[in-house]
Design a protein around this motif. Structure first.
Motif, mmCIF file in Angstrom:
data_model
loop_
_atom_site.group_PDB
_atom_site.id
_atom_site.type_symbol
_atom_site.label_atom_id
_atom_site.label_comp_id
_atom_site.label_asym_id
_atom_site.label_seq_id
_atom_site.Cartn_x
_atom_site.Cartn_y
_atom_site.Cartn_z
ATOM 1 N N VAL A 236 0.858 -1.176 0.000
ATOM 2 C CA VAL A 236 0.000 0.000 0.000
ATOM 3 C C VAL A 236 0.895 1.226 0.000
ATOM 4 C CG1 VAL A 236 -1.794 1.293 1.204
ATOM 5 C CG2 VAL A 236 -1.771 -1.201 1.325
ATOM 6 N N VAL A 237 0.701 2.108 -0.958
ATOM 7 C CA VAL A 237 1.405 3.386 -0.985
ATOM 8 C C VAL A 237 0.356 4.470 -0.734
ATOM 9 C CG1 VAL A 237 2.834 4.978 -2.304
ATOM 10 C CG2 VAL A 237 3.101 2.508 -2.617
ATOM 11 N N ALA A 238 0.380 5.024 0.465
ATOM 12 C CA ALA A 238 -0.555 6.081 0.830
ATOM 13 C C ALA A 238 0.069 7.429 0.513
ATOM 14 C CB ALA A 238 -0.905 5.988 2.310
ATOM 15 N N ILE A 239 -0.671 8.286 -0.193
ATOM 16 C CA ILE A 239 -0.165 9.583 -0.642
ATOM 17 C C ILE A 239 -1.029 10.694 -0.062
ATOM 18 C CG2 ILE A 239 0.389 11.006 -2.651
ATOM 19 C CD1 ILE A 239 0.431 8.327 -4.264
ATOM 20 N N GLY A 240 -0.382 11.680 0.551
ATOM 21 C CA GLY A 240 -1.123 12.769 1.174
ATOM 22 C C GLY A 240 -0.540 14.129 0.864
ATOM 23 N N VAL A 241 -1.370 15.162 0.965
ATOM 24 C CA VAL A 241 -0.956 16.547 0.756
ATOM 25 C C VAL A 241 -1.564 17.413 1.863
ATOM 26 C CG1 VAL A 241 -1.087 18.562 -0.758
ATOM 27 C CG2 VAL A 241 -0.770 16.289 -1.744
ATOM 28 N N LYS A 242 -0.723 18.298 2.398
ATOM 29 C CA LYS A 242 -1.185 19.181 3.465
ATOM 30 C C LYS A 242 -0.326 20.432 3.478
ATOM 31 C CE LYS A 242 -2.193 19.032 8.443
ATOM 32 N NZ LYS A 242 -2.085 18.169 9.664
ATOM 33 N N ASN A 243 -0.983 21.599 3.429
ATOM 34 C CA ASN A 243 -0.289 22.887 3.466
ATOM 35 C C ASN A 243 0.824 22.972 2.409
ATOM 36 O OD1 ASN A 243 -1.879 23.709 5.671
ATOM 37 N ND2 ASN A 243 -0.460 22.759 7.133
ATOM 38 N N GLY A 244 0.516 22.497 1.212
ATOM 39 C CA GLY A 244 1.475 22.565 0.119
ATOM 40 C C GLY A 244 2.585 21.540 0.167
ATOM 41 N N LYS A 245 2.553 20.650 1.130
ATOM 42 C CA LYS A 245 3.572 19.615 1.279
ATOM 43 C C LYS A 245 2.967 18.262 0.934
ATOM 44 C CE LYS A 245 6.603 17.545 4.821
ATOM 45 N NZ LYS A 245 6.991 17.592 6.263
ATOM 46 N N ASN A 246 3.715 17.428 0.218
ATOM 47 C CA ASN A 246 3.218 16.092 -0.084
ATOM 48 C C ASN A 246 4.183 15.046 0.461
ATOM 49 O OD1 ASN A 246 5.154 15.177 -2.371
ATOM 50 N ND2 ASN A 246 4.441 17.175 -3.078
ATOM 51 N N SER A 247 3.645 13.893 0.767
ATOM 52 C CA SER A 247 4.471 12.811 1.292
ATOM 53 C C SER A 247 3.769 11.489 1.028
ATOM 54 C CB SER A 247 4.722 12.984 2.794
ATOM 55 O OG SER A 247 5.727 12.082 3.231
ATOM 56 N N MET A 248 4.465 10.397 1.308
ATOM 57 C CA MET A 248 3.867 9.073 1.143
ATOM 58 C C MET A 248 4.410 8.124 2.196
ATOM 59 S SD MET A 248 5.789 7.485 -2.196
ATOM 60 C CE MET A 248 7.548 7.112 -2.190
ATOM 61 N N ALA A 249 3.649 7.099 2.472
ATOM 62 C CA ALA A 249 4.058 6.042 3.396
ATOM 63 C C ALA A 249 3.752 4.702 2.751
ATOM 64 C CB ALA A 249 3.335 6.170 4.724
ATOM 65 N N ILE A 250 4.589 3.723 3.026
ATOM 66 C CA ILE A 250 4.472 2.413 2.378
ATOM 67 C C ILE A 250 4.362 1.322 3.437
ATOM 68 C CG2 ILE A 250 5.541 0.797 0.767
ATOM 69 C CD1 ILE A 250 7.191 3.194 -0.289
ATOM 70 N N GLN A 251 3.412 0.431 3.252
ATOM 71 C CA GLN A 251 3.267 -0.759 4.074
ATOM 72 C C GLN A 251 3.094 -1.955 3.157
ATOM 73 O OE1 GLN A 251 3.236 -1.498 7.402
ATOM 74 N NE2 GLN A 251 3.800 0.594 7.986
ATOM 75 N N GLY A 252 3.485 -3.149 3.621
ATOM 76 C CA GLY A 252 3.372 -4.304 2.740
ATOM 77 C C GLY A 252 3.316 -5.626 3.463
ATOM 78 N N VAL A 253 3.040 -6.672 2.699
ATOM 79 C CA VAL A 253 3.042 -8.051 3.194
ATOM 80 C C VAL A 253 3.781 -8.905 2.165
ATOM 81 C CG1 VAL A 253 0.899 -7.841 4.504
ATOM 82 C CG2 VAL A 253 0.798 -8.535 2.107
ATOM 83 N N SER A 254 4.406 -9.978 2.616
ATOM 84 C CA SER A 254 5.083 -10.889 1.689
ATOM 85 C C SER A 254 5.234 -12.247 2.347
ATOM 86 C CB SER A 254 6.469 -10.349 1.310
ATOM 87 O OG SER A 254 7.346 -10.322 2.422
#
Length: 476
Positions: A192-210
């Motif tokens: 899962v790649v979660a993508i967010g934007v707040k106050n002109g800033k963007n970032s992402m977080a990654i979680q996974g299973v294998s």
């Protein structure tokens, strides 16, 4: 259920064995690796859905390796021809031309002995749940889309959640005059790649299973999607880290990144042959504190890089690379082992049948210790708990390391302050970093949602991980 071995490869086996017999009259060693691996890759987000029949290890084809006059030569083909004798004659011309070019040009080559061909028969069908070819892809896509919808709607700052699932049924057959080795297994990964934007800033977080299993593990992405969405919020509110040296506690995922970059390519022993790795000078020397032990091999854990034998017919291994701070050995493919006068470790891997063998990592895992994560955090005067992995690099020639970590949670006097820094670049000299390890947690995990390239190419599946580590590191 068993991962059933390929009928296609079973049907090819008699022709391939005949081809080996034909070639053996001209060559001192002949082997053939035949592959038939299939799977799927799918992705759902707020913007689109996609499905393909390819993953990193989907392939179908054969590669022959021969040895003559101190030289090895290889040729890849799709399948044996109906007239095997005619094919053998044609291949002899091609393979001999390769060898003669080296001789005519006086090309300097490594002095390599003939590979052993000890008798071995092996037939392995590993356990799995749902085979990728039997999966209900429509239902699975609906599942991924629901996970994306849930994560994307969880917080106002969420822009998208890209949810992916890949599953591959790997079948490989390795044949020589004296060997018939066949394996069939399934590995699956999801992220899962979660993508967010707040106050002109963007970032992402990654979680996974294998895991080395079927598509059943994809259900675990529902919880991971929610977690990734929450982590994005922490990173959007984060500030840059003030560069400096800090006490750190690493999550198992970051521990795995250190293992992969510090003792990944740096102790792949084909690099020893070429004098391109400083690790060769540290065998039987200290490279870490007494708390540091590490294993590498397809048998270390059960994950995406676990198999019965490698692409040269060497049985899977479990190698102790570091024993209480002392570097004992690296890992090695069969030809590099001959050139170094050592034994292969089951780490000879091809990107696919059309690519050459390199020494490659499989499962690279730090051993567990005696502390708890809570004890480690409580012992930190000023530092960070590092979690989330973006990428990493190493310099095997000089043993430098650079790890890009998603975020660091500030710890002051043994307690979290609530402050988060992101992203975090961890750099340093490998023996210094491992030498500073003062605590190791009891539990450990492995992670296998990505791949590893040899330089800028030659991709292969790997997993890495371990327990939490307390150390001192330079952050920026």
């Amino acid at each position: 259920m068993k991962a059933i071995f390929s009928n296609y490869l079973k049907e090819l086996a008699p022709s391939l064995k005949k081809l080996i017999d034909e070639l053996s009259s001209d060559y001192d060693y002949v082997s053939i690796l035949a592959t038939d691996s299939k799977g799927f890759s799918m992705q759902a987000s707020q913007r689109n859905k996609s499905l393909t029949g390819e993953t990193m290890m989907t392939e179908r084809g054969c590669v022959v390796r021969v040895y003559k006059d101190g030289l090895y030569s290889e040729y890849a083909f799709n399948r044996p021809e109906a007239d095997v004798s005619a094919m053998a004659s044609r291949l002899k011309g091609i393979l001999d031309d390769q060898i003669s070019i080296l001789k005519r040009t006086s090309t300097e080559v490594f002095d390599t002995a003939k590979l052993e061909d000890e008798p071995c028969e092996l037939f392995v069908e590993m356990e799995t749940d749902v085979m990728p070819e039997d999966a209900d892809l429509g239902a699975l896509m609906k599942k991924l889309k629901s996970y994306s919808d849930k994560a994307a709607g969880l917080k106002d700052y969420m822009v998208d959640a890209v949810v992916s699932a890949k599953s591959t049924h790997v079948c490989k057959m390795f044949l020589t005059k004296n060997r018939d080795m066949r394996q069939s297994y399934v590995y699956t990964e999801g992220s899962v790649v979660a993508i967010g934007v707040k106050n002109g800033k963007n970032s992402m977080a990654i979680q996974g299973v294998s895991d080395r299993s079927g598509v059943g593990i994809i259900d675990g992405l529902e919880e991971k999607a929610e977690l990734a969405a929450i982590e994005v919020g922490e990173m959007l509110d984060a500030s840059p880290v003030v560069p400096g040296e800090y006490e750190i506690v690493t999550s198992p995922e970051v521990t795995g990144l250190i293992a992969h970059e510090a003792f990944g390519h740096g102790v792949e022993m084909d690099m020893f042959v070429k004098n391109r790795a400083l690790g060769a000078e540290y065998i039987d020397k200290r490279v870490g504190s007494d708390l540091v032990s590490m294993h590498e091999g397809a048998n270390v854990v059960v994950d995406v890089a676990s198999y019965a034998f490698d692409d040269e017919g060497t049985l899977a291994g479990d190698v102790t690379e570091i024993d209480h701070g002392i570097l004992k050995t690296g890992v090695c493919d069969a030809l590099s082992a001959l050139r170094l006068g050592t034994k292969p470790t089951g780490n000879g891997k091809r990107e696919n049948f059309e690519h050459k063998v390199y020494t490659r990592m499989t499962n690279t895992i730090f051993d567990s210790g005696e502390s708890t994560k809570e004890e480690m955090i409580a012992s930190v005067k000023k530092g960070y708990y590092l979690e989330g992995m973006f990428s990493g690099m190493e310099d095997p020639k000089h043993w430098g390391i650079q790890c890009i970590v998603a975020r660091g949670k500030e710890i002051i006097d043994g307690k979290f302050t609530g402050k988060v820094v992101s992203p975090v670049v961890m750099t340093g000299y490998v023996p210094d970093l491992l030498g500073s390890i003062s605590m190791v947690s009891k539990d450990r995990e492995s992670f296998g949602t990505g791949g590893c390239g040899k330089g800028h190419k030659e991709w292969a599946k790997v997993s890495d991980g371990g327990p939490c580590l307390k150390a001192i590191a330079r952050l920026g």
